[in-house]
Structures are given as structure tokens and as C-alpha cells.
Write a protein that holds these residues in place. Sequence first.
Motif, PDB file in Angstrom:
ATOM      1  N   VAL A   1       0.835  -1.200   0.000  1.00 42.22           N
ATOM      2  CA  VAL A   1       0.000   0.000   0.000  1.00 42.22           C
ATOM      3  C   VAL A   1       0.868   1.248   0.000  1.00 42.22           C
ATOM      4  CG1 VAL A   1      -1.653   1.333   1.352  1.00 42.22           C
ATOM      5  CG2 VAL A   1      -1.948  -1.136   1.112  1.00 42.22           C
ATOM      6  N   LEU A   2       1.898   1.268   0.838  1.00 38.65           N
ATOM      7  CA  LEU A   2       2.747   2.438   0.943  1.00 38.65           C
ATOM      8  C   LEU A   2       3.501   2.729  -0.345  1.00 38.65           C
ATOM      9  CD1 LEU A   2       4.216   1.905   4.526  1.00 38.65           C
ATOM     10  CD2 LEU A   2       2.427   3.503   3.819  1.00 38.65           C
TER      11      LEU A   2
ATOM     12  N   ARG B   1      -4.253  -3.345  -5.112  1.00 42.75           N
ATOM     13  CA  ARG B   1      -4.956  -4.603  -4.869  1.00 42.75           C
ATOM     14  C   ARG B   1      -4.422  -5.248  -3.596  1.00 42.75           C
ATOM     15  NH1 ARG B   1      -5.136  -8.172 -10.151  1.00 42.75           N
ATOM     16  NH2 ARG B   1      -6.564  -9.294  -8.764  1.00 42.75           N
ATOM     17  N   VAL B   2      -5.028  -4.887  -2.501  1.00 39.38           N
ATOM     18  CA  VAL B   2      -4.623  -5.402  -1.201  1.00 39.38           C
ATOM     19  C   VAL B   2      -5.822  -6.084  -0.561  1.00 39.38           C
ATOM     20  CG1 VAL B   2      -3.678  -4.827   1.053  1.00 39.38           C
ATOM     21  CG2 VAL B   2      -2.947  -3.564  -0.964  1.00 39.38           C
ATOM     22  N   ASP B   3      -5.631  -7.325  -0.060  1.00 34.04           N
ATOM     23  CA  ASP B   3      -6.739  -8.100   0.488  1.00 34.04           C
ATOM     24  C   ASP B   3      -6.411  -8.514   1.914  1.00 34.04           C
ATOM     25  OD1 ASP B   3      -8.948  -9.621   0.924  1.00 34.04           O
ATOM     26  OD2 ASP B   3      -8.270 -11.339  -0.256  1.00 34.04           O
ATOM     27  N   PHE B   4      -7.225  -8.023   2.875  1.00 37.86           N
ATOM     28  CA  PHE B   4      -7.038  -8.354   4.284  1.00 37.86           C
ATOM     29  C   PHE B   4      -8.078  -9.364   4.755  1.00 37.86           C
ATOM     30  CE2 PHE B   4      -5.336  -3.943   4.177  1.00 37.86           C
ATOM     31  CZ  PHE B   4      -4.027  -4.246   4.544  1.00 37.86           C
TER      32      PHE B   4
ATOM     33  N   ALA C   1      -7.551  -2.630   7.316  1.00 39.38           N
ATOM     34  CA  ALA C   1      -8.361  -2.534   6.103  1.00 39.38           C
ATOM     35  C   ALA C   1      -9.126  -1.214   6.068  1.00 39.38           C
ATOM     36  CB  ALA C   1      -9.321  -3.720   6.027  1.00 39.38           C
ATOM     37  N   LYS C   2      -9.669  -0.811   7.232  1.00 38.36           N
ATOM     38  CA  LYS C   2     -10.368   0.483   7.296  1.00 38.36           C
ATOM     39  C   LYS C   2      -9.408   1.629   6.999  1.00 38.36           C
ATOM     40  CE  LYS C   2     -13.607  -1.198  10.808  1.00 38.36           C
ATOM     41  NZ  LYS C   2     -14.052  -1.047  12.228  1.00 38.36           N
ATOM     42  N   MET C   3      -8.205   1.524   7.559  1.00 39.74           N
ATOM     43  CA  MET C   3      -7.230   2.580   7.341  1.00 39.74           C
ATOM     44  C   MET C   3      -6.852   2.683   5.867  1.00 39.74           C
ATOM     45  SD  MET C   3      -3.338   2.870   8.796  1.00 39.74           S
ATOM     46  CE  MET C   3      -2.846   1.538   7.687  1.00 39.74           C
ATOM     47  N   VAL C   4      -6.647   1.528   5.233  1.00 37.80           N
ATOM     48  CA  VAL C   4      -6.279   1.530   3.818  1.00 37.80           C
ATOM     49  C   VAL C   4      -7.405   2.097   2.967  1.00 37.80           C
ATOM     50  CG1 VAL C   4      -5.780   0.035   1.849  1.00 37.80           C
ATOM     51  CG2 VAL C   4      -4.636  -0.359   4.032  1.00 37.80           C
ATOM     52  N   ALA C   5      -8.651   1.726   3.285  1.00 33.80           N
ATOM     53  CA  ALA C   5      -9.784   2.257   2.536  1.00 33.80           C
ATOM     54  C   ALA C   5      -9.878   3.772   2.695  1.00 33.80           C
ATOM     55  CB  ALA C   5     -11.071   1.583   2.998  1.00 33.80           C
ATOM     56  N   ARG C   6      -9.648   4.253   3.919  1.00 34.70           N
ATOM     57  CA  ARG C   6      -9.691   5.697   4.164  1.00 34.70           C
ATOM     58  C   ARG C   6      -8.571   6.411   3.417  1.00 34.70           C
ATOM     59  NH1 ARG C   6     -11.843   9.007   8.160  1.00 34.70           N
ATOM     60  NH2 ARG C   6     -11.424  11.164   7.527  1.00 34.70           N
TER      61      ARG C   6
ATOM     62  N   GLY D   1      -7.195   5.418   0.697  1.00 36.39           N
ATOM     63  CA  GLY D   1      -7.539   5.398  -0.725  1.00 36.39           C
ATOM     64  C   GLY D   1      -8.519   6.495  -1.088  1.00 36.39           C
ATOM     65  N   ARG D   2      -9.535   6.682  -0.235  1.00 36.02           N
ATOM     66  CA  ARG D   2     -10.506   7.752  -0.497  1.00 36.02           C
ATOM     67  C   ARG D   2      -9.848   9.129  -0.414  1.00 36.02           C
ATOM     68  NH1 ARG D   2     -13.806   4.385   2.741  1.00 36.02           N
ATOM     69  NH2 ARG D   2     -13.443   5.731   4.559  1.00 36.02           N
ATOM     70  N   THR D   3      -8.949   9.284   0.570  1.00 36.25           N
ATOM     71  CA  THR D   3      -8.259  10.565   0.718  1.00 36.25           C
ATOM     72  C   THR D   3      -7.378  10.852  -0.491  1.00 36.25           C
ATOM     73  OG1 THR D   3      -8.233  10.297   3.123  1.00 36.25           O
ATOM     74  CG2 THR D   3      -6.693  11.883   2.177  1.00 36.25           C
ATOM     75  N   ARG D   4      -6.694   9.824  -0.975  1.00 36.90           N
ATOM     76  CA  ARG D   4      -5.847  10.014  -2.158  1.00 36.90           C
ATOM     77  C   ARG D   4      -6.682  10.399  -3.373  1.00 36.90           C
ATOM     78  NH1 ARG D   4      -2.254   5.065  -4.212  1.00 36.90           N
ATOM     79  NH2 ARG D   4      -4.331   4.170  -4.419  1.00 36.90           N
ATOM     80  N   ASP D   5      -7.813   9.733  -3.558  1.00 41.54           N
ATOM     81  CA  ASP D   5      -8.685  10.070  -4.689  1.00 41.54           C
ATOM     82  C   ASP D   5      -9.220  11.491  -4.567  1.00 41.54           C
ATOM     83  OD1 ASP D   5      -8.270   7.548  -5.677  1.00 41.54           O
ATOM     84  OD2 ASP D   5     -10.134   6.709  -4.863  1.00 41.54           O
TER      85      ASP D   5
END
Length: 320
Positions: A30-31, A36-39, A55-60, A62-66
Motif C-alpha cells: 500500500v505504501l 490490490r490489497v486483500d485483508f 483494512a479500514k485505514m487503507v480504505a480511508r 484510498g478515499r483521501t488520495r482520490d
Amino acid sequence: MGLVSLGLFCGISLYRHRQIMRLAAEIDEVLHGGRRVDFSTCREGDVAILTSELAKMVARLGRTRDQLSHERNALADALADVSHQIRTPLTAIGLMLPLIERTDDGRERRRSVRELEGMLDQVSWLVTTLLKIAKVDAGAMHVERREVRAGEVVRRAVAPLATAMDLRDVNLVLDLDEAATFVGDAPWSAEALENIVKNCMEHTPAGGTVTVTVREDALATTLAVSDTGPGIAAEDLPHIFERFYRGRDEGARGAEDSRSANGLQGGEGADAEDVRQPAGFGIGLSLAQALVSAQGGTLRAANNPDGGARFEIAFPKLVV
């Protein structure tokens, strides 16, 4: 039993170690930009809880990056629009100056100077308006929260447009509930309303009418502005408050926000034809919506059933 317990402990520790190592590898992916990361493989125990939180952190993230990517693109587009809007009058000014210098006719020189002053006024207004919008976007605009008389806000808003209304032969009708009040900022509300009234004036033909209505009920205080112009095209209506938006036709509402109204004050001998042609920037309605939203109000646009456009500002009551 001791050996069995030791073996079981070593097995569980090795399993947990492998899970943690896998999580570390996925976080590293991710960093480094991996998408494509699956937890989902860790299902039980404290490692599963850690996996869920990651997983929540990665999703957040991702949204912040977008969101940041979208804002970066929007900023680039806005800067390009601002550059274009400012460059146009500056180019015209640069072309007019040599003509003024070579002109011997005093009347022609005065007319050119008036046009030059109007263009400078447009640039000044554009920069000032963009700064106001930037302050609203950054949350740096100071907005007072006090009881305001809606009728006084309306009169303050329409006063600078009186001369323009006369020159355009547009009638102004005020239908005010003098007892109506709302909680907000009087100067910012008046400026928002002035932009809306000016927009309606510029799209109302000679002999037409712009009507400002104030009403108060148990839910909200409403300031409505309607005109007898051509209304808003269906394809433009969803975009009417977008910054720098211009309608598809020349007469569409997107091409608005000229400074001709304020430019009327600069010179007694100004020709009516010079001040009748709006040179729109497409930010007046955007500024109006930003100012209203900053006070907790709403601004909507629609077409009247019998023709013309209608803009409605609503300030909800704090206690219903």
C-alpha cells in the motif's frame, strides 16, 4: 504434555508470525502505491481485529488520495480558467493603449478611456470576487451570526443597481415582509442577493420586471428573486452555480456576471450601448451560493411556470 504444549505454542506463534509478516508485506505494498490489497484471510483472534482496522485505514487512505487527486485537478482547471478570464481583458487593454495614444479626436479618446476604465474595473472585480470565493473555500471568511431584518438586506442589495435598472428599462418590484428576520450576516447576504438580482436584470428584456419577495414562516425566511426573461435552459440548470460555467447559447444564464452595473457610475457621458452588453465571467452566482452556504442557508434556481427564472434563498430557523 510439556512437549505437546511447547509444540502447540510454537505452532501458534509461527502461524501468528506468518500472518503478521503477510500484513506487513501488504502494508508495504500500500505504501508503495499498490491498489490490490486483500485483508480478508485473517478471520479470528486479535490478528483479525488488527487486520480489520488496517483494512479500514487503507480504505480511508484510498478515499483521501482520490479526493486529493480530484482537488488537484480541480485547482489546475480553476487556475487555467482564472488565467484565461484575466488575460482576456488585459489583452484588450494592451491593444487599446496604443490606439488611445494615436487618437487625435477628443471624443474618441474619451470613449476609449471609458472602455479602458470599464475593463480595469472588470479585472479588479474579478480578482476581488475570486479572493472572496477562496476565503469561503478555505473557511477563512468571518461570518457574523446575528438577527438581521430581511427587508433591509434587500434594499441594501438593490440600491447599487438602480441606475442600471433605469438604463436597461427594467422594472424592480419589491414585495417585502418588513417583519421578516433571519440569523446571518447582513453585508454578505446583501452581496449574495445583489449578484442574483444583477443576474436577473441582465437577462430581462427592456420593459420586463425583476421581483424580489421576502416571506417568513415557522421553518425559514425566504428571499426570492424572479424575472420575466427567457429563463434557464434545461441543460444549464444543473450547472448554474458552477464556477466559470457558461451556457451553451450567448443568451444563456451561464454567460453572466458582468460589471456593467457598477461600471455605469464612471462617467456621465457613457453611451447606453456601451453598458448594455454584459461581459460575463461566470462567478457571480457561484459567489452568491458560497456566501449563502457559509451562513447555513440554501440557494436554489428554477424556472417559473409562466416563464422567467426564479432564485430562492432560504435561511432556516434555528428553533422550529
